[in-house]
Design an enzyme around this catalytic site. Structure first.
Site, PDB file in Angstrom:
ATOM      1  N   ASP A  49      32.758  34.973  39.110  1.00  0.00           N
ATOM      2  CA  ASP A  49      33.629  34.407  40.140  1.00  0.00           C
ATOM      3  C   ASP A  49      33.087  33.060  40.603  1.00  0.00           C
ATOM      4  OD1 ASP A  49      35.754  34.655  42.282  1.00  0.00           O
ATOM      5  OD2 ASP A  49      33.963  34.607  43.538  1.00  0.00           O
ATOM      6  N   GLU A 121      36.394  37.639  34.850  1.00  0.00           N
ATOM      7  CA  GLU A 121      35.293  36.953  35.525  1.00  0.00           C
ATOM      8  C   GLU A 121      33.950  37.420  34.976  1.00  0.00           C
ATOM      9  OE1 GLU A 121      37.380  35.945  39.826  1.00  0.00           O
ATOM     10  OE2 GLU A 121      36.130  37.740  39.642  1.00  0.00           O
TER      11      GLU A 121
END
Length: 229
Positions: A49, A121
């Site tokens: 992320d 991610e």
């Protein structure tokens, strides 16, 4: 450690040859299948992320040297939010190679937006840990390039835009009501209504509550703006 045939094909679609294949395996392992000897992808998702965020922030600055922070922020949010990550994951076929526990698999986990976004991610983090930031950056830009080039200059999500519309007119924020849930457990369809205190309402349907709320908010905004209010 060698990758299975399906993971080798996935790595090829991704565009990265892993020196440490265990990183990719971990990135695609959901918590429902984790064990003391089989780590899941949650830690990698946390890292990925941040890597994605930095790459997108740089890309937006490069794409528009005159944009203010207030203009860049909604574009950034549009590029890193769950829906976008899940869309990239679908393009790459992440759902086909996710490692899931039986219960998650039976409930349609391979199609769940949250699982796809988290895995995407985690895959970014796996590339980062395998080969460094420059390689991860190049990979992210390759798979997000079209989205960066077409991101709406006003990329507020529909729920945020509808809330701002209501607040600008002295109304309370809109609220969202689940009208119906249809379909099997592994592929539900939610009907959600977006409602304002002035009585305005619009409904929409989608395979996830979050998507249905966004679609209902968008439909209501389009109606309100079409009415010139």
């Amino acid at each position: 450690m060698k990758l299975s045939a399906d993971l080798t094909a996935f790595a090829r679609r991704l565009g990265h040859e892993f020196k440490h294949p265990e990183l990719l395996i971990c990135a695609l392992t959901h918590a429902s299948l984790s064990s003391p000897t089989r780590p899941d992808n949650q830690r990698l998702e946390f890292l990925g992320d941040r890597v994605l965020g930095l790459v997108m922030a740089e890309a937006l600055l490069d794409a528009d040297s005159g944009a203010t922070e207030g203009q860049l922020a909604p574009r950034f949010n549009a590029l890193v939010r769950r829906e976008t990550c899940a869309a990239v994951a679908r393009d790459l076929g992440v759902g086909e190679v996710l490692k899931l526990g039986r219960s998650e698999m039976m409930s349609g986990g391979r199609r769940k937006e949250a699982l796809l976004a988290d895995a995407m991610e985690a895959v970014i983090a796996a590339v980062y840990q395998d080969a460094g930031f420059a390689v991860a950056r190049k990979l992210v830009l390759r798979h997000w390039r079209d989205r960066i080039g077409t991101v709406d200059p006003d990329s507020r999500d529909a729920k945020t835009a509808l809330q701002e519309w209501a607040q600008a007119r002295g109304q309370h924020p809109p609220h969202y009501v689940e009208i119906a849930r249809d379909g099997p457990d592994h592929a539900p369809r939610f009907t959600i209504a977006a409602r304002l205190e002035n009585g305005e309402e619009a409904q929409a349907q989608a395979g996830a509550k979050r998507q249905a709320e966004q679609a209902a908010a968008r439909a209501l905004l389009e109606r309100l703006e079409g009415a010139g209010d």
